[in-house]
Every structure is written in C-alpha cells, then in structure tokens.
Design a protein around this motif. Structure first.
Motif, short mmCIF file in Angstrom:
data_model
loop_
_atom_site.label_atom_id
_atom_site.label_comp_id
_atom_site.label_asym_id
_atom_site.label_seq_id
_atom_site.Cartn_x
_atom_site.Cartn_y
_atom_site.Cartn_z
N LEU A 100 10.89 -2.90 -13.59
CA LEU A 100 11.25 -2.02 -12.59
C LEU A 100 9.98 -2.13 -11.40
O LEU A 100 10.26 -2.04 -10.48
CB LEU A 100 11.30 -0.46 -13.05
CG LEU A 100 12.73 -0.26 -13.34
CD1 LEU A 100 12.81 1.25 -14.04
CD2 LEU A 100 13.85 -0.33 -12.63
N LEU A 101 8.86 -2.07 -11.91
CA LEU A 101 7.58 -2.27 -11.20
C LEU A 101 7.64 -3.65 -10.24
O LEU A 101 7.39 -3.41 -9.12
CB LEU A 101 6.35 -1.86 -11.85
CG LEU A 101 6.12 -0.76 -12.57
CD1 LEU A 101 4.97 -0.76 -13.34
CD2 LEU A 101 5.72 0.29 -11.58
N ASP B 94 8.23 8.91 -17.32
CA ASP B 94 7.71 9.18 -16.01
C ASP B 94 7.49 8.01 -15.11
O ASP B 94 7.72 7.97 -14.10
CB ASP B 94 6.31 10.09 -16.31
CG ASP B 94 6.83 11.31 -16.94
OD1 ASP B 94 7.80 11.92 -16.65
OD2 ASP B 94 5.74 12.33 -17.27
N VAL B 95 6.92 7.05 -15.76
CA VAL B 95 6.32 5.82 -15.01
C VAL B 95 7.80 5.09 -14.43
O VAL B 95 8.01 4.70 -13.39
CB VAL B 95 5.54 4.86 -15.71
CG1 VAL B 95 5.45 3.51 -15.13
CG2 VAL B 95 4.39 5.37 -16.21
N LEU C 58 8.77 -2.61 -21.45
CA LEU C 58 9.21 -4.02 -20.72
C LEU C 58 10.07 -3.55 -19.54
O LEU C 58 9.85 -4.27 -18.50
CB LEU C 58 9.65 -4.68 -21.70
CG LEU C 58 8.81 -5.56 -22.89
CD1 LEU C 58 9.89 -6.26 -23.97
CD2 LEU C 58 7.98 -6.36 -22.38
N TYR C 59 11.04 -2.55 -19.62
CA TYR C 59 11.82 -2.28 -18.76
C TYR C 59 11.02 -1.59 -17.41
O TYR C 59 11.18 -1.80 -16.43
CB TYR C 59 12.96 -1.44 -19.04
CG TYR C 59 13.75 -1.28 -18.14
CD1 TYR C 59 14.76 -2.12 -17.68
CD2 TYR C 59 13.91 -0.18 -17.40
CE1 TYR C 59 15.84 -2.29 -16.70
CE2 TYR C 59 15.07 0.12 -16.39
CZ TYR C 59 16.04 -0.94 -16.13
OH TYR C 59 16.74 -0.62 -15.10
N THR D 90 0.92 -1.19 -0.01
CA THR D 90 0.15 0.17 -0.17
C THR D 90 0.96 1.18 0.00
O THR D 90 0.62 2.10 -0.75
CB THR D 90 -1.02 0.05 1.29
OG1 THR D 90 -1.78 -1.37 1.08
CG2 THR D 90 -1.59 1.42 1.24
N VAL D 91 1.95 1.33 1.03
CA VAL D 91 2.71 2.39 0.94
C VAL D 91 3.57 2.69 -0.37
O VAL D 91 3.69 3.92 -1.00
CB VAL D 91 3.64 2.35 2.05
CG1 VAL D 91 4.85 3.23 2.25
CG2 VAL D 91 2.85 2.27 3.41
N LEU D 92 3.94 1.50 -0.99
CA LEU D 92 5.06 1.58 -1.97
C LEU D 92 4.21 2.10 -3.17
O LEU D 92 4.61 3.13 -3.84
CB LEU D 92 5.47 0.34 -2.52
CG LEU D 92 6.11 0.15 -3.94
CD1 LEU D 92 7.28 0.90 -3.83
CD2 LEU D 92 6.21 -1.29 -4.32
N TRP D 93 3.04 1.69 -3.54
CA TRP D 93 2.10 1.99 -4.48
C TRP D 93 1.47 3.41 -4.50
O TRP D 93 1.28 4.06 -5.67
CB TRP D 93 1.09 0.81 -4.91
CG TRP D 93 1.68 -0.52 -5.63
CD1 TRP D 93 2.01 -1.58 -4.89
CD2 TRP D 93 2.33 -0.56 -6.93
NE1 TRP D 93 2.52 -2.39 -5.65
CE2 TRP D 93 2.62 -1.93 -6.75
CE3 TRP D 93 2.25 -0.04 -8.01
CZ2 TRP D 93 3.52 -2.50 -7.92
CZ3 TRP D 93 2.80 -0.45 -9.31
CH2 TRP D 93 3.43 -1.89 -9.11
#
Length: 223
Positions: free
Chosen positions: A208-209, A141-142, A203-204, A95-98
């Motif tokens: 990362l996500l 940005d993502v 893809l990268y 929750t905190v991360l996202w």
C-alpha cells in the motif's frame, strides 16, 4: 530518506497538526463517533460478554468507521479552503503525501490508544497476548492511513462525493482488516494466536505504501 524530503514531510505534518489542534473537526468527529458507538454497544449488552470473534470484529468495525469519519479531511479541507492549488504549485508530491499520511497515522494511533482500553474495560475482555495485539493495531493503523490518504486525494481530485470514501476504502483495506480481526480474536481468547498473519499484514502495508508513493505522483501533477 533525503534530508530535504524529510524536512518537507515534517513541515507538512506540523501544518496538519497545528490545523488539527486549531479546528479539531477530524479529531472530534472520530473520537465522538468511536465513543458513542462503544457506549451504545456497552449499554445494549448490559454486562454480557461477547465471544472473542464477535468482540474482535466489533472493535475493528468501530476503529474502521471512526477512522473513515475523519480520515478524508486532509485533502477535502484543502479543497474547501482553496489552498489545494497553492499546495500543488509549491509542494512536492512525496512531501505532501508522506506528511499527510504520517499525520493520519498519528491520528489513528491516538484514536486506538483512546478507544481500545475503554473497549476492553466496558466489555470485560481480557488480553492473552498484549504484544501481538499492539502489533496488530499498529499495522492496521498504518494500512488505514496509507489507503485513506491516497483515496482521499483521489476522491478530491476526481470530484467524487465524499460519501463514497468509505465504499472505496473497504475493498482496499480488507486484506488488512480480515487478518486483524483474526489476530485480535486470538489475543482475546486462550486459544492459538495466528501470529503469521502479522507478516501478511506487514507485507500488504508495504504494498500500500509503495503503491501510494507511485500513484500519488501521477495524481498530484494531473491537470
């Protein structure tokens, strides 16, 4: 995504957004850095045009370092205010991360909407493929938001000086940064746009996500 997790993410995002509007430290730092840099470059060029490759590199340098000026505030501000331990006790790691990642991405998108039109106007650049440019900016940005959120948590937990944040970010974000420059250069010229680079960026970003989601659990609950 589970309903309770999504609800928690919205709560964290709302908290970050409210604090951002109240104190405006990250907002003002990012926007003023980008605006000052762009104004100095524009005055130095005195109306001269840049090659598309140089213009694209300049745009992403401005966006990258403007993002670095404010993207590390999320966990550093919690640590300074003494609320980080409370957040660790009562907040779910995902929750905190996202929630924080979503807010950082929102901040970067706002910065992009602010700086890119000014960049095109002041440097007299013309866009040949607006859709590709928009996709490139969004994926960039993502990627910056995903890497920045994770590294901000890492540097805070490890008590690393904040000046190292940009140094740690650069090798992680290079696989997004370099194709973004090539794609942006293509959209600013009449030549061929390497659209397949968008797939590589996507893809990268996914890697990362996923990596941030897995690693953050270990980082968040570390003693």
């Amino acid at each position: 995504m589970h309903a309770s997790l999504w609800q928690g993410i919205k709560l964290v995002f709302g908290k970050e957004f409210t604090l951002g509007l109240r104190f405006k430290a990250a907002w003002s730092t990012m926007f003023m850095f980008a605006l000052t840099t762009l104004a100095c470059v524009s005055l130095a060029l005195q109306g001269a045009s840049l090659e598309p490759e140089l213009a694209a590199a300049l745009l992403w340098i401005i966006l990258f370092f403007a993002a670095m000026a404010g993207a590390d505030h999320g966990f550093a501000d919690e640590d300074t205010a003494g609320t980080l331990l409370t957040l660790q006790i009562y907040g779910c790691a995902q929750t905190v991360l996202w929630g924080k990642m979503l807010y950082t991405c929102f901040l970067l998108v706002c910065l992009t909407f602010f700086i890119v039109p000014l960049f095109l106007l002041l440097l007299g650049a013309e866009v040949a493929a607006g859709g590709v440019l928009a996709g490139t900016l969004l994926l960039g940005d993502v990627g910056i938001a995903a890497a920045g959120t994770l590294i901000a948590a890492l540097t805070t937990g490890a008590q690393v000086k904040s000046g190292l944040f940009s140094v740690l970010m650069l090798p992680v974000i290079l696989p997004v940064f370099l194709p973004a420059i090539f794609l942006t250069a293509g959209t600013l010229s009449s030549g061929q746009v390497p659209v397949h680079y968008l797939l590589g960026m996507a893809l990268y970003d996914g890697v990362l996500l996923a990596a941030a989601s897995v690693l953050f659990d270990y980082l968040w609950y570390e003693d």
